[in-house]
Design a protein around this motif. Structure first.
Motif, PDB file in Angstrom:
ATOM      1  N   LEU A  44       0.809  -1.210   0.000  1.00 40.66           N
ATOM      2  CA  LEU A  44       0.000   0.000   0.000  1.00 40.66           C
ATOM      3  C   LEU A  44       0.849   1.270   0.000  1.00 40.66           C
ATOM      4  CD1 LEU A  44      -2.802  -1.149   2.450  1.00 40.66           C
ATOM      5  CD2 LEU A  44      -2.862  -1.082  -0.052  1.00 40.66           C
ATOM      6  N   ASN A  45       2.166   1.153   0.160  1.00 41.10           N
ATOM      7  CA  ASN A  45       3.059   2.312   0.058  1.00 41.10           C
ATOM      8  C   ASN A  45       3.238   2.738  -1.394  1.00 41.10           C
ATOM      9  OD1 ASN A  45       3.704   2.540   2.874  1.00 41.10           O
ATOM     10  ND2 ASN A  45       4.953   0.710   2.631  1.00 41.10           N
ATOM     11  N   THR A  46       3.039   1.804  -2.323  1.00 43.93           N
ATOM     12  CA  THR A  46       3.215   2.112  -3.746  1.00 43.93           C
ATOM     13  C   THR A  46       1.913   2.520  -4.412  1.00 43.93           C
ATOM     14  OG1 THR A  46       2.889  -0.202  -4.374  1.00 43.93           O
ATOM     15  CG2 THR A  46       5.154   0.525  -3.926  1.00 43.93           C
ATOM     16  N   GLY A  47       0.783   2.351  -3.766  1.00 43.97           N
ATOM     17  CA  GLY A  47      -0.513   2.709  -4.336  1.00 43.97           C
ATOM     18  C   GLY A  47      -1.618   1.945  -3.646  1.00 43.97           C
ATOM     19  N   THR A  48      -2.855   2.283  -4.010  1.00 45.31           N
ATOM     20  CA  THR A  48      -4.002   1.603  -3.401  1.00 45.31           C
ATOM     21  C   THR A  48      -4.473   0.475  -4.301  1.00 45.31           C
ATOM     22  OG1 THR A  48      -5.546   3.138  -4.441  1.00 45.31           O
ATOM     23  CG2 THR A  48      -4.748   3.713  -2.228  1.00 45.31           C
ATOM     24  N   CYS A  49      -5.278  -0.394  -3.715  1.00 39.89           N
ATOM     25  CA  CYS A  49      -5.851  -1.489  -4.489  1.00 39.89           C
ATOM     26  C   CYS A  49      -7.375  -1.327  -4.497  1.00 39.89           C
ATOM     27  CB  CYS A  49      -5.449  -2.836  -3.887  1.00 39.89           C
ATOM     28  SG  CYS A  49      -6.008  -3.078  -2.190  1.00 39.89           S
ATOM     29  N   ASP A  50      -8.067  -2.175  -5.243  1.00 41.38           N
ATOM     30  CA  ASP A  50      -9.516  -2.073  -5.367  1.00 41.38           C
ATOM     31  C   ASP A  50     -10.250  -3.045  -4.454  1.00 41.38           C
ATOM     32  OD1 ASP A  50      -9.242  -0.103  -7.287  1.00 41.38           O
ATOM     33  OD2 ASP A  50      -9.107  -1.568  -8.924  1.00 41.38           O
ATOM     34  N   CYS A  51      -9.574  -3.585  -3.466  1.00 44.75           N
ATOM     35  CA  CYS A  51     -10.195  -4.557  -2.561  1.00 44.75           C
ATOM     36  C   CYS A  51     -11.189  -3.861  -1.624  1.00 44.75           C
ATOM     37  CB  CYS A  51      -9.138  -5.269  -1.729  1.00 44.75           C
ATOM     38  SG  CYS A  51      -8.001  -6.256  -2.705  1.00 44.75           S
ATOM     39  N   ASP A  52     -12.243  -4.597  -1.243  1.00 46.17           N
ATOM     40  CA  ASP A  52     -13.224  -4.096  -0.293  1.00 46.17           C
ATOM     41  C   ASP A  52     -12.608  -4.206   1.104  1.00 46.17           C
ATOM     42  OD1 ASP A  52     -15.494  -3.254   1.023  1.00 46.17           O
ATOM     43  OD2 ASP A  52     -16.543  -5.179   0.826  1.00 46.17           O
ATOM     44  N   THR A  53     -12.405  -3.082   1.756  1.00 47.65           N
ATOM     45  CA  THR A  53     -11.760  -3.081   3.066  1.00 47.65           C
ATOM     46  C   THR A  53     -12.764  -2.952   4.215  1.00 47.65           C
ATOM     47  OG1 THR A  53     -11.435  -0.691   2.940  1.00 47.65           O
ATOM     48  CG2 THR A  53      -9.623  -2.099   2.176  1.00 47.65           C
ATOM     49  N   PHE A  54     -14.069  -3.023   3.902  1.00 47.23           N
ATOM     50  CA  PHE A  54     -15.079  -2.920   4.943  1.00 47.23           C
ATOM     51  C   PHE A  54     -15.027  -4.150   5.844  1.00 47.23           C
ATOM     52  CE2 PHE A  54     -19.376  -3.919   6.475  1.00 47.23           C
ATOM     53  CZ  PHE A  54     -19.555  -2.828   7.294  1.00 47.23           C
ATOM     54  N   VAL A  55     -14.900  -3.913   7.132  1.00 49.87           N
ATOM     55  CA  VAL A  55     -14.903  -4.977   8.118  1.00 49.87           C
ATOM     56  C   VAL A  55     -16.080  -4.711   9.042  1.00 49.87           C
ATOM     57  CG1 VAL A  55     -13.621  -6.090   9.966  1.00 49.87           C
ATOM     58  CG2 VAL A  55     -12.401  -5.153   8.001  1.00 49.87           C
ATOM     59  N   PRO A  56     -17.088  -5.615   9.025  1.00 54.27           N
ATOM     60  CA  PRO A  56     -18.256  -5.370   9.874  1.00 54.27           C
ATOM     61  C   PRO A  56     -17.895  -5.523  11.352  1.00 54.27           C
ATOM     62  CG  PRO A  56     -18.402  -7.514   8.837  1.00 54.27           C
ATOM     63  CD  PRO A  56     -17.202  -6.838   8.259  1.00 54.27           C
ATOM     64  N   ASP A  57     -18.623  -4.797  12.157  1.00 57.62           N
ATOM     65  CA  ASP A  57     -18.426  -4.861  13.599  1.00 57.62           C
ATOM     66  C   ASP A  57     -18.966  -6.202  14.098  1.00 57.62           C
ATOM     67  OD1 ASP A  57     -18.278  -4.521  16.313  1.00 57.62           O
ATOM     68  OD2 ASP A  57     -19.205  -2.537  16.322  1.00 57.62           O
ATOM     69  N   PRO A  58     -18.152  -7.050  14.715  1.00 58.63           N
ATOM     70  CA  PRO A  58     -18.626  -8.369  15.150  1.00 58.63           C
ATOM     71  C   PRO A  58     -19.701  -8.278  16.229  1.00 58.63           C
ATOM     72  CG  PRO A  58     -16.371  -7.985  15.895  1.00 58.63           C
ATOM     73  CD  PRO A  58     -16.732  -6.856  15.000  1.00 58.63           C
ATOM     74  N   ARG A  59     -19.778  -7.163  16.932  1.00 60.74           N
ATOM     75  CA  ARG A  59     -20.816  -7.021  17.959  1.00 60.74           C
ATOM     76  C   ARG A  59     -22.197  -6.865  17.337  1.00 60.74           C
ATOM     77  NH1 ARG A  59     -17.856  -2.094  20.700  1.00 60.74           N
ATOM     78  NH2 ARG A  59     -17.731  -1.693  18.483  1.00 60.74           N
ATOM     79  N   MET A  60     -22.224  -6.467  16.062  1.00 62.06           N
ATOM     80  CA  MET A  60     -23.501  -6.257  15.380  1.00 62.06           C
ATOM     81  C   MET A  60     -23.920  -7.477  14.548  1.00 62.06           C
ATOM     82  SD  MET A  60     -24.209  -3.328  16.494  1.00 62.06           S
ATOM     83  CE  MET A  60     -25.500  -2.634  15.518  1.00 62.06           C
ATOM     84  N   ALA A  61     -23.171  -8.557  14.605  1.00 63.23           N
ATOM     85  CA  ALA A  61     -23.451  -9.734  13.788  1.00 63.23           C
ATOM     86  C   ALA A  61     -24.832 -10.330  14.100  1.00 63.23           C
ATOM     87  CB  ALA A  61     -22.368 -10.792  13.986  1.00 63.23           C
ATOM     88  N   VAL A  62     -25.230 -10.319  15.345  1.00 61.78           N
ATOM     89  CA  VAL A  62     -26.540 -10.878  15.716  1.00 61.78           C
ATOM     90  C   VAL A  62     -27.657 -10.061  15.104  1.00 61.78           C
ATOM     91  CG1 VAL A  62     -28.043 -11.398  17.671  1.00 61.78           C
ATOM     92  CG2 VAL A  62     -25.593 -11.838  17.840  1.00 61.78           C
ATOM     93  N   ILE A  63     -27.546  -8.760  15.130  1.00 59.43           N
ATOM     94  CA  ILE A  63     -28.584  -7.905  14.532  1.00 59.43           C
ATOM     95  C   ILE A  63     -28.620  -8.113  13.024  1.00 59.43           C
ATOM     96  CG2 ILE A  63     -29.244  -5.508  14.100  1.00 59.43           C
ATOM     97  CD1 ILE A  63     -28.165  -4.874  16.899  1.00 59.43           C
TER      98      ILE A  63
END
Length: 175
Positions: A146-165
């Motif tokens: 990531l020092n040379t540039g960005t990638c197109d990967c989805d970096t969203f990480v859901p909050d595990p505390r909200m998994a039940v909802i």
């Protein structure tokens, strides 16, 4: 390398200043082996501070080859060592406090410089080594630097505390 301290142990107030060449080629921390890239002579000042008691003050600079903890690029990490220790003559071993752990660097009246350096290296080893202070690391999904540039990967990480909802909404379950 061993340095004979017999004369310093026997003459009260005696002080000796010297440089010792280190034979250290690598150091093992945990399960990892780090080669020594560069080293300067070890500066030592040895002073008798009482009957059978010697104070060892010194410094050394050693550069190790290792990898950045974020992006895994090779890095040369200098380590400045400064130490101040007290050791006792072998005939004074009965009178030393139990919590004194500095005797492991002594072999009789001989100072083992390599053991002293290894002990200081372990105590001063850096917690994290970075190639630069603002290193961004690598992408967790595709491995791109990531020092040379960005990638197109989805970096969203859901909050595990909200998994039940989330399960309730996805399964059309009633609450």
């Amino acid at each position: 390398m061993f340095v004979n301290l017999t004369e310093v142990f026997t003459i009260e107030g005696k002080q000796v200043t010297m440089q010792a060449e280190s034979e250290l080629e690598q150091v093992t921390i945990g399960n990892a082996v780090f080669p020594v890239k560069d080293k300067a002579p070890v500066n030592l000042s040895v002073t008798n501070i009482g009957k059978g008691k010697v104070r060892i003050v010194g410094d050394a600079k050693i550069t190790f080859a290792m990898n950045c903890d974020r992006c895994l690029k090779p890095v040369e990490q200098p380590l400045m060592l400064q130490f101040d220790r007290e050791v006792f003559a072998p005939d004074m071993m009965e009178s030393i406090p139990d919590e004194t752990d500095d005797q492991d660097i002594m072999d009789g009246c001989q100072l083992n410089v390599e053991d002293l350096l290894n002990s200081e290296i372990v105590m001063n080893w850096p917690m994290k080594v970075l190639c630069k202070p603002d290193c961004k690391g690598i992408c967790r999904q595709c491995g791109r630097d990531l020092n040379t540039g960005t990638c197109d990967c989805d970096t969203f990480v859901p909050d595990p505390r909200m998994a039940v909802i989330k399960d309730i909404f996805n399964g059309n379950k009633e609450v």
